[in-house]
Design a protein around this motif. Structure first.
Motif, PDB file in Angstrom:
ATOM      1  N   MET A  70      48.016  40.804  53.512  1.00 23.63           N
ATOM      2  CA  MET A  70      46.891  40.810  54.442  1.00 23.63           C
ATOM      3  C   MET A  70      45.606  41.217  53.715  1.00 23.63           C
ATOM      4  SD  MET A  70      45.285  42.191  57.441  1.00 23.63           S
ATOM      5  CE  MET A  70      45.586  43.889  57.020  1.00 23.63           C
ATOM      6  N   ILE A  71      44.579  40.424  53.843  1.00 26.49           N
ATOM      7  CA  ILE A  71      43.334  40.804  53.183  1.00 26.49           C
ATOM      8  C   ILE A  71      42.271  41.179  54.214  1.00 26.49           C
ATOM      9  CG2 ILE A  71      43.811  39.241  51.245  1.00 26.49           C
ATOM     10  CD1 ILE A  71      41.434  37.558  52.239  1.00 26.49           C
ATOM     11  N   ALA A  72      41.452  42.136  53.846  1.00 24.56           N
ATOM     12  CA  ALA A  72      40.354  42.549  54.711  1.00 24.56           C
ATOM     13  C   ALA A  72      39.074  41.918  54.168  1.00 24.56           C
ATOM     14  CB  ALA A  72      40.243  44.062  54.713  1.00 24.56           C
ATOM     15  N   VAL A  73      38.374  41.204  55.009  1.00 25.97           N
ATOM     16  CA  VAL A  73      37.110  40.586  54.598  1.00 25.97           C
ATOM     17  C   VAL A  73      35.973  41.539  54.981  1.00 25.97           C
ATOM     18  CG1 VAL A  73      35.586  38.609  54.846  1.00 25.97           C
ATOM     19  CG2 VAL A  73      38.070  38.304  54.967  1.00 25.97           C
ATOM     20  N   LEU A  74      35.295  42.043  53.961  1.00 27.88           N
ATOM     21  CA  LEU A  74      34.248  43.037  54.191  1.00 27.88           C
ATOM     22  C   LEU A  74      32.869  42.409  54.008  1.00 27.88           C
ATOM     23  CD1 LEU A  74      32.909  45.849  54.290  1.00 27.88           C
ATOM     24  CD2 LEU A  74      33.642  46.190  51.944  1.00 27.88           C
ATOM     25  N   MET A  75      32.050  42.534  55.026  1.00 24.22           N
ATOM     26  CA  MET A  75      30.684  41.992  54.919  1.00 24.22           C
ATOM     27  C   MET A  75      29.663  43.052  55.309  1.00 24.22           C
ATOM     28  SD  MET A  75      30.754  38.312  56.762  1.00 24.22           S
ATOM     29  CE  MET A  75      31.910  37.019  56.356  1.00 24.22           C
ATOM     30  N   ALA A 124      46.235  29.475  56.198  1.00 23.41           N
ATOM     31  CA  ALA A 124      47.310  30.431  56.472  1.00 23.41           C
ATOM     32  C   ALA A 124      47.190  31.695  55.620  1.00 23.41           C
ATOM     33  CB  ALA A 124      48.675  29.781  56.282  1.00 23.41           C
ATOM     34  N   ILE A 125      45.972  32.221  55.522  1.00 23.00           N
ATOM     35  CA  ILE A 125      45.768  33.490  54.833  1.00 23.00           C
ATOM     36  C   ILE A 125      45.564  34.563  55.890  1.00 23.00           C
ATOM     37  CG2 ILE A 125      44.243  34.795  53.299  1.00 23.00           C
ATOM     38  CD1 ILE A 125      43.554  32.076  51.987  1.00 23.00           C
ATOM     39  N   GLU A 126      46.499  35.498  55.931  1.00 23.42           N
ATOM     40  CA  GLU A 126      46.410  36.562  56.932  1.00 23.42           C
ATOM     41  C   GLU A 126      45.219  37.451  56.622  1.00 23.42           C
ATOM     42  OE1 GLU A 126      49.393  39.367  58.884  1.00 23.42           O
ATOM     43  OE2 GLU A 126      50.492  38.318  57.290  1.00 23.42           O
ATOM     44  N   GLU A 174      41.361  30.032  46.527  1.00 27.33           N
ATOM     45  CA  GLU A 174      41.634  30.119  45.090  1.00 27.33           C
ATOM     46  C   GLU A 174      41.644  31.580  44.629  1.00 27.33           C
ATOM     47  OE1 GLU A 174      42.756  28.238  43.023  1.00 27.33           O
ATOM     48  OE2 GLU A 174      42.175  28.940  41.028  1.00 27.33           O
ATOM     49  N   MET A 175      40.733  32.371  45.170  1.00 28.18           N
ATOM     50  CA  MET A 175      40.695  33.793  44.806  1.00 28.18           C
ATOM     51  C   MET A 175      41.989  34.471  45.235  1.00 28.18           C
ATOM     52  SD  MET A 175      36.804  34.654  45.921  1.00 28.18           S
ATOM     53  CE  MET A 175      36.334  36.083  44.966  1.00 28.18           C
ATOM     54  N   VAL A 176      42.421  34.163  46.444  1.00 31.24           N
ATOM     55  CA  VAL A 176      43.645  34.782  46.962  1.00 31.24           C
ATOM     56  C   VAL A 176      44.845  34.349  46.123  1.00 31.24           C
ATOM     57  CG1 VAL A 176      45.197  34.863  48.944  1.00 31.24           C
ATOM     58  CG2 VAL A 176      42.734  35.028  49.283  1.00 31.24           C
ATOM     59  N   ARG A 177      44.844  33.084  45.721  1.00 32.68           N
ATOM     60  CA  ARG A 177      45.958  32.596  44.906  1.00 32.68           C
ATOM     61  C   ARG A 177      46.021  33.334  43.562  1.00 32.68           C
ATOM     62  NH1 ARG A 177      47.449  29.499  40.941  1.00 32.68           N
ATOM     63  NH2 ARG A 177      45.291  29.224  40.281  1.00 32.68           N
ATOM     64  N   LEU A 178      44.833  33.501  42.946  1.00 36.49           N
ATOM     65  CA  LEU A 178      44.792  34.196  41.652  1.00 36.49           C
ATOM     66  C   LEU A 178      45.286  35.627  41.791  1.00 36.49           C
ATOM     67  CD1 LEU A 178      41.410  32.802  40.405  1.00 36.49           C
ATOM     68  CD2 LEU A 178      43.548  32.676  39.136  1.00 36.49           C
ATOM     69  N   TRP A 179      44.944  36.250  42.894  1.00 34.33           N
ATOM     70  CA  TRP A 179      45.357  37.638  43.105  1.00 34.33           C
ATOM     71  C   TRP A 179      46.849  37.710  43.397  1.00 34.33           C
ATOM     72  CZ3 TRP A 179      46.347  39.199  48.451  1.00 34.33           C
ATOM     73  CH2 TRP A 179      46.791  40.518  48.554  1.00 34.33           C
ATOM     74  N   ARG A 180      47.304  36.842  44.317  1.00 39.25           N
ATOM     75  CA  ARG A 180      48.669  36.940  44.789  1.00 39.25           C
ATOM     76  C   ARG A 180      49.660  36.413  43.760  1.00 39.25           C
ATOM     77  NH1 ARG A 180      48.578  35.172  50.670  1.00 39.25           N
ATOM     78  NH2 ARG A 180      48.142  37.303  51.302  1.00 39.25           N
ATOM     79  N   GLN A 181      49.341  35.236  43.193  1.00 39.39           N
ATOM     80  CA  GLN A 181      50.336  34.604  42.328  1.00 39.39           C
ATOM     81  C   GLN A 181      50.166  34.929  40.845  1.00 39.39           C
ATOM     82  OE1 GLN A 181      50.478  30.475  43.598  1.00 39.39           O
ATOM     83  NE2 GLN A 181      50.809  31.249  45.662  1.00 39.39           N
ATOM     84  N   GLU A 182      48.937  35.018  40.403  1.00 42.84           N
ATOM     85  CA  GLU A 182      48.734  35.282  38.977  1.00 42.84           C
ATOM     86  C   GLU A 182      48.631  36.776  38.696  1.00 42.84           C
ATOM     87  OE1 GLU A 182      47.552  32.377  36.751  1.00 42.84           O
ATOM     88  OE2 GLU A 182      48.362  31.124  38.356  1.00 42.84           O
ATOM     89  N   GLY A 183      48.562  37.574  39.749  1.00 36.81           N
ATOM     90  CA  GLY A 183      48.600  39.018  39.573  1.00 36.81           C
ATOM     91  C   GLY A 183      47.323  39.643  39.052  1.00 36.81           C
ATOM     92  N   TYR A 184      46.186  39.008  39.268  1.00 41.03           N
ATOM     93  CA  TYR A 184      44.923  39.643  38.875  1.00 41.03           C
ATOM     94  C   TYR A 184      44.559  40.721  39.895  1.00 41.03           C
ATOM     95  CZ  TYR A 184      44.189  36.213  35.274  1.00 41.03           C
ATOM     96  OH  TYR A 184      44.325  35.446  34.147  1.00 41.03           O
ATOM     97  N   ASP A 185      43.978  41.840  39.403  1.00 39.12           N
ATOM     98  CA  ASP A 185      43.614  42.927  40.314  1.00 39.12           C
ATOM     99  C   ASP A 185      42.233  42.704  40.917  1.00 39.12           C
ATOM    100  OD1 ASP A 185      45.954  44.486  39.791  1.00 39.12           O
ATOM    101  OD2 ASP A 185      45.100  44.877  37.813  1.00 39.12           O
ATOM    102  N   VAL A 186      41.368  42.083  40.118  1.00 34.84           N
ATOM    103  CA  VAL A 186      40.024  41.818  40.606  1.00 34.84           C
ATOM    104  C   VAL A 186      39.717  40.351  40.351  1.00 34.84           C
ATOM    105  CG1 VAL A 186      37.580  42.385  40.387  1.00 34.84           C
ATOM    106  CG2 VAL A 186      39.297  44.149  39.975  1.00 34.84           C
ATOM    107  N   VAL A 187      39.396  39.634  41.377  1.00 34.97           N
ATOM    108  CA  VAL A 187      38.925  38.267  41.176  1.00 34.97           C
ATOM    109  C   VAL A 187      37.465  38.256  41.590  1.00 34.97           C
ATOM    110  CG1 VAL A 187      39.223  35.842  41.696  1.00 34.97           C
ATOM    111  CG2 VAL A 187      41.194  37.369  41.736  1.00 34.97           C
ATOM    112  N   GLU A 188      36.657  37.916  40.601  1.00 37.81           N
ATOM    113  CA  GLU A 188      35.244  38.152  40.746  1.00 37.81           C
ATOM    114  C   GLU A 188      34.504  36.830  40.780  1.00 37.81           C
ATOM    115  OE1 GLU A 188      32.852  41.585  38.648  1.00 37.81           O
ATOM    116  OE2 GLU A 188      34.312  40.537  37.435  1.00 37.81           O
ATOM    117  N   GLY A 189      33.682  36.637  41.771  1.00 39.48           N
ATOM    118  CA  GLY A 189      32.862  35.429  41.791  1.00 39.48           C
ATOM    119  C   GLY A 189      31.765  35.554  40.754  1.00 39.48           C
ATOM    120  N   VAL A 190      31.614  34.548  39.933  1.00 37.63           N
ATOM    121  CA  VAL A 190      30.590  34.577  38.896  1.00 37.63           C
ATOM    122  C   VAL A 190      29.648  33.411  39.150  1.00 37.63           C
ATOM    123  CG1 VAL A 190      30.220  34.165  36.452  1.00 37.63           C
ATOM    124  CG2 VAL A 190      32.038  35.694  37.185  1.00 37.63           C
ATOM    125  N   LYS A 191      28.360  33.717  39.170  1.00 41.82           N
ATOM    126  CA  LYS A 191      27.395  32.674  39.528  1.00 41.82           C
ATOM    127  C   LYS A 191      27.284  31.633  38.431  1.00 41.82           C
ATOM    128  CE  LYS A 191      24.756  35.948  42.182  1.00 41.82           C
ATOM    129  NZ  LYS A 191      23.740  36.965  42.029  1.00 41.82           N
TER     130      LYS A 191
END
Ligand code: UDP
Ligand code: MG
Length: 313
Positions: free
Chosen positions: A1-6, A30-32, A103-120
């Motif tokens: 489950m991810i929390a979207v913070l704005m 289907a992302i909780e 894609e960010m969620v996939r990298l976190w969940r499946q590839e095991g990255y702790d921080v997925v950072e958007g880069v401009k």
């Protein structure tokens, strides 16, 4: 489950639609998820619109700060209250494209990255001046702290462990982008194009940006103090040369008529001293702020998802 913070500040016209857009996209993928919206002391109908969202969508938590504390403080409030296995931080104006989230969620969940950072990848529509200023800032930040936050943004997915680590920071004056680079962990940089704002206008004035730049540099590095030291060395050296030159002229009978030289020196030294004092002052001010130990933000109201009654305070 991810929390979207704005963090939300005066986005009354667009916040409802934007959160709906993100919600629909995540549901389709289907992302909780849950939402955590922080009203940073908005003066328009943002709070009413946020309550409308909480009425209409499941799992929406609302925080309301007692006044406008700034985006950094709003993020702090959010991170301290966020639940979920990961927290996704994004702007409320959809400049951080929701299409990247799966894609960010996939990298976190499946590839095991702790921080997925958007880069401009591109900085979107900005004035020439703003671009130059941003470049100069990131360059000095990298040179003086040794951390490259380059084109980093506040568009980030962070694992629970990273959020918990983040909470341990005692400092009041934070710079979100820098802190998360300082923390380390397994990071992934995901390039994205900054979208145009979905309505409303940017809340950053040039003054606010300069303030943020100074604040963030002084929180990460004491390099400007060393710069002042070297400035002193350089002025001292120049003065020494002049003394030698003047003495030489004096003894060879061509004594300098001196007046303009004195004025010039006064000016040079005076400005060097003032500059140095102001740099030291910046750090003293920083210490003063931290020593006061004031809270980073004050909460005026919290609305949890289960509170369904209308409470528009
Ligand atoms: N924001 C905030 N407090 C402020 C200023 C901005 O919470 O004092 C929020 C704003 O609502 C938005 C995000 O921070 O969700 C980014 O702000 P903005 O779009 O104005 O900045 P820009 O995209 O121009 O850098
Ligand atoms: Mg924006």
């Amino acid at each position: 489950m991810i929390a979207v913070l704005m963090p939300v500040f005066n986005e009354g016209d667009i916040i409802y639609q934007n959160v709906q857009t993100v919600h629909e996209l995540l549901q389709k993928e289907a992302i909780e998820h849950t939402f955590l919206l922080v009203d940073d002391g908005s003066r328009d109908r943002t709070w009413e619109e946020m309550n409308r969202l909480a009425d209409d969508l499941p799992g929406v938590t609302l925080l309301r700060l007692s006044r406008n504390f700034g985006k950094e403080a709003a993020l702090c409030a959010g991170l301290e209250h966020a639940e979920g296995d990961a927290v996704l931080v994004m702007d409320a104006d959809l400049q951080h494209p929701p299409a990247c989230i799966p894609e960010m969620v996939r990298l976190w969940r499946q590839e095991g990255y702790d921080v997925v950072e958007g880069v401009k990848r591109s900085r979107g529509k900005e004035s020439f001046f703003a671009k130059g200023f941003a470049l100069l800032f990131y360059r000095s930040f990298r040179k003086s702290t040794g951390m490259d936050i380059g084109v980093a943004s506040d568009f980030k997915l962070m694992d629970r462990t990273v959020v918990e680590a983040w909470k341990q920071f005692g400092e009041k004056d934070t710079f979100f982008r820098g802190l998360s680079a300082w923390e380390g962990f397994r990071r992934y940089a995901l390039p994205f194009d900054v979208a145009p704002r979905a309505g409303g206008k940017s809340k950053w004035s040039l003054r606010a940006l300069v303030r943020l730049a100074i604040r963030s540099l002084t929180s990460y590095t004491a390099a400007p103090l060393f710069f002042v030291f070297w400035l002193g060395v350089a002025t001292g050296f120049a003065a020494l040369l002049m003394i030698v030159d003047t003495l030489y002229n004096f003894f060879s009978g061509r004594a300098a008529t001196g007046f303009s030289t004195v004025i010039l020196l006064q000016l040079l030294i005076g400005s060097a001293i003032m500059l140095s004092l102001s740099v030291i002052g910046l750090y003293v001010a920083k210490i003063y702020e931290e020593v006061k130990g004031r809270p980073r933000y004050l909460l005026r109201q919290v609305r949890k998802p289960e509170q369904k009654e209308k409470d528009h305070g």
